[in-house]
Design a protein around this motif. Structure first.
Motif, PDB file in Angstrom:
ATOM      1  N   PRO A   1       0.803  -1.227   0.000  1.00 53.86           N
ATOM      2  CA  PRO A   1       0.000   0.000   0.000  1.00 53.86           C
ATOM      3  C   PRO A   1       0.834   1.274   0.000  1.00 53.86           C
ATOM      4  CG  PRO A   1      -0.877  -1.579   1.580  1.00 53.86           C
ATOM      5  CD  PRO A   1       0.461  -2.100   1.143  1.00 53.86           C
ATOM      6  N   SER A   2       2.078   1.199   0.450  1.00 58.18           N
ATOM      7  CA  SER A   2       2.920   2.396   0.566  1.00 58.18           C
ATOM      8  C   SER A   2       3.800   2.637  -0.654  1.00 58.18           C
ATOM      9  CB  SER A   2       3.808   2.284   1.818  1.00 58.18           C
ATOM     10  OG  SER A   2       3.033   2.269   2.993  1.00 58.18           O
TER      11      SER A   2
ATOM     12  N   GLY B   1      -1.879  -0.799   4.966  1.00 59.88           N
ATOM     13  CA  GLY B   1      -2.718   0.355   4.696  1.00 59.88           C
ATOM     14  C   GLY B   1      -2.816   1.279   5.902  1.00 59.88           C
ATOM     15  N   LEU B   2      -2.929   0.683   7.093  1.00 55.65           N
ATOM     16  CA  LEU B   2      -2.980   1.493   8.315  1.00 55.65           C
ATOM     17  C   LEU B   2      -1.645   2.196   8.565  1.00 55.65           C
ATOM     18  CD1 LEU B   2      -4.921  -0.937  10.704  1.00 55.65           C
ATOM     19  CD2 LEU B   2      -5.820   1.035   9.444  1.00 55.65           C
ATOM     20  N   VAL B   3      -0.548   1.470   8.318  1.00 62.13           N
ATOM     21  CA  VAL B   3       0.780   2.076   8.479  1.00 62.13           C
ATOM     22  C   VAL B   3       0.942   3.255   7.526  1.00 62.13           C
ATOM     23  CG1 VAL B   3       3.260   1.696   8.148  1.00 62.13           C
ATOM     24  CG2 VAL B   3       1.897  -0.010   9.368  1.00 62.13           C
ATOM     25  N   GLY B   4       0.526   3.047   6.276  1.00 60.62           N
ATOM     26  CA  GLY B   4       0.635   4.112   5.295  1.00 60.62           C
ATOM     27  C   GLY B   4      -0.245   5.309   5.618  1.00 60.62           C
ATOM     28  N   ARG B   5      -1.376   5.053   6.279  1.00 55.51           N
ATOM     29  CA  ARG B   5      -2.313   6.138   6.597  1.00 55.51           C
ATOM     30  C   ARG B   5      -1.906   6.905   7.847  1.00 55.51           C
ATOM     31  NH1 ARG B   5      -4.834   9.813   7.875  1.00 55.51           N
ATOM     32  NH2 ARG B   5      -7.074  10.237   7.723  1.00 55.51           N
ATOM     33  N   TYR B   6      -1.429   6.196   8.876  1.00 49.43           N
ATOM     34  CA  TYR B   6      -1.219   6.837  10.171  1.00 49.43           C
ATOM     35  C   TYR B   6       0.248   6.952  10.584  1.00 49.43           C
ATOM     36  CZ  TYR B   6      -6.224   6.092  10.609  1.00 49.43           C
ATOM     37  OH  TYR B   6      -7.582   6.109  10.394  1.00 49.43           O
ATOM     38  N   ALA B   7       1.155   6.357   9.841  1.00 50.07           N
ATOM     39  CA  ALA B   7       2.577   6.403  10.217  1.00 50.07           C
ATOM     40  C   ALA B   7       3.411   6.409   8.940  1.00 50.07           C
ATOM     41  CB  ALA B   7       2.941   5.213  11.107  1.00 50.07           C
TER      42      ALA B   7
END
Length: 393
Positions: free
Chosen positions: A27-28, A151-157
């Motif tokens: 995702p990143s 996806g969460l890592v890319g969104r929040y970190a």
């Protein structure tokens, strides 16, 4: 927990970890491209390099597992994986990214193939297909869960945190391996590794299903590499939304792996292998049709593409463990070498697919390659005949 269950649990963790090394990162990819100031091709190369270097030393890992013992070989692979993952967490240039992803791939490939060798040590035949389907469930958990977490890592970190997570999983894997009773090495292995591998490769009943399984794996790697750009740039989805789709793709893979687990002993690995190849061929052909049909509404095209992606994933989940069980079952003795060579063939074809994907930016181009892979896999499994008796090497 029994010894067999503990072995399966650790093997699943290793397969989960190595697959997550790709999916948590997907995702990143657009963000990596922007942050490091590199081209899309270079960014995609960080995926294909991982796959290629995971494949290249697999036969050497198999030799090491047989000669020096499963424990020493897998610990070496895990140490390489953990070290490179920690360094990736602080990478700041394209050169560093590519170099460390190559090293990470070598460690991941060793851990994954030795995990399958350890499972092969528990028994062969259709029972092996059943156990390999359990590893496929671990694979699918990383396929869906890794993409979701990514996806969460890319969104929040920052995308760097994904590699921190991978390093932590590698450390847990080292602890798990140390709890197992594994086969020791035999420093007196007779014959050269090359000679043993050539003898196995000349076995038609081994080679054809190995290549077919590799073509299926290559199709999934191809899809994984182009999907972030297709979903985020062509369909306009956000990084978190694309990550969440990983759960759906994971569910499709889980369905295929569960089908093998439930039916391997009653239906047989050979038939399941053929069913998986047919499904992949049909679904990939329909993808080509999707891009050829004019004036399809974007929302409709998105829904159809997601459905075909899931169908392809289901077929791969049925094809791969079944083809490996059929291939390895054709060789009597030298189980570590047979599993390693089968893994090398699969990873090698996947590496070629990932390399092609760097050049295939048009939807019609990459989907046409997926069709070619599916058709070739189908033709190979149709020509696969049982080896009777199994070839001793």
């Amino acid at each position: 927990m029994t010894s067999e269950r503990r072995t399966m649990a650790v093997a699943c963790l290793l397969v989960f970890m190595t697959q997550m090394a790709t999916t948590i990162y997907l995702p990143s990819l657009p963000a990596v491209q922007d942050e490091l100031g590199i081209t899309r091709g270079t960014t995609a190369l960080s995926v294909s390099l991982f796959v290629v270097t995971a494949a290249a030393p697999v036969v050497l890992w198999g030799r090491a597992a047989d000669r020096y013992g499963r424990r020493h070989a897998v610990l070496s692979a895990l140490i390489l994986f953990v070290t490179s993952s920690m360094l990736l967490a602080v990478a700041s240039t394209g050169a560093q990214l590519l170099t460390l992803r190559a090293l990470q791939g070598a460690g991941a490939g060793g851990a994954a193939i030795i995990a399958r060798i350890i499972v092969r040590d528990l028994g062969a035949g259709d029972a092996l297909a059943k156990r390999l389907s359990v590893l496929s469930i671990a694979f699918v958990t990383a396929l869906g869960g890794g993409q979701f977490v990514g996806g969460l890592v890319g969104r929040y970190a920052s995308w760097h945190w994904g590699f921190v997570i991978l390093a932590a999983l590698g450390v847990i894997g080292i602890g798990g391996v140390l709890t197992l009773r594994l086969e020791a090495g035999d420093g007196r292995v007779e014959g050269s590794a090359l000679g043993i591998y050539l003898d196995i490769a000349r076995t038609r009943a081994f080679l054809l299903p190995s290549i077919a399984g590799g073509l299926g794996f290559g199709t999934i790697v191809l899809l994984q590499e182009v999907a972030p750009f297709v979903f985020q740039e062509y369909f306009g989805l956000g990084v978190e939304t694309y990550g969440a789709l990983g759960l759906l793709f994971g569910l499709a893979y889980f369905g295929g792996a569960l089908t093998v687990n439930r039916l391997a002993l009653s239906v047989g690995s050979r038939r399941l292998m053929r069913i998986g190849a047919v499904i992949m061929t049909v679904s990939s052909a329909l993808m080509v049709t999707l891009w050829l049909v004019p004036d399809v509404r974007l929302g409709v095209a998105l829904a159809v593409f997601i459905g075909l992606y899931c169908l392809t994933t289901f077929g791969q989940a049925a094809l791969f463990p079944s083809s490996m069980a059929v291939a390895v079952g054709a060789v009597r003795g030298r189980g570590a070498y047979a599993v390693a060579l089968c893994g090398f063939v699969a990873q090698g074809i996947a590496g070629l697919a990932a390399t092609f994907a760097v050049l295939l930016h048009e939807n019609l181009m990459w989907s046409s390659v997926a069709v070619a892979f599916g058709v070739a896999a189908f033709l190979l499994v149709r020509r696969t005949r049982p080896a009777c008796p199994a070839v001793a090497v």
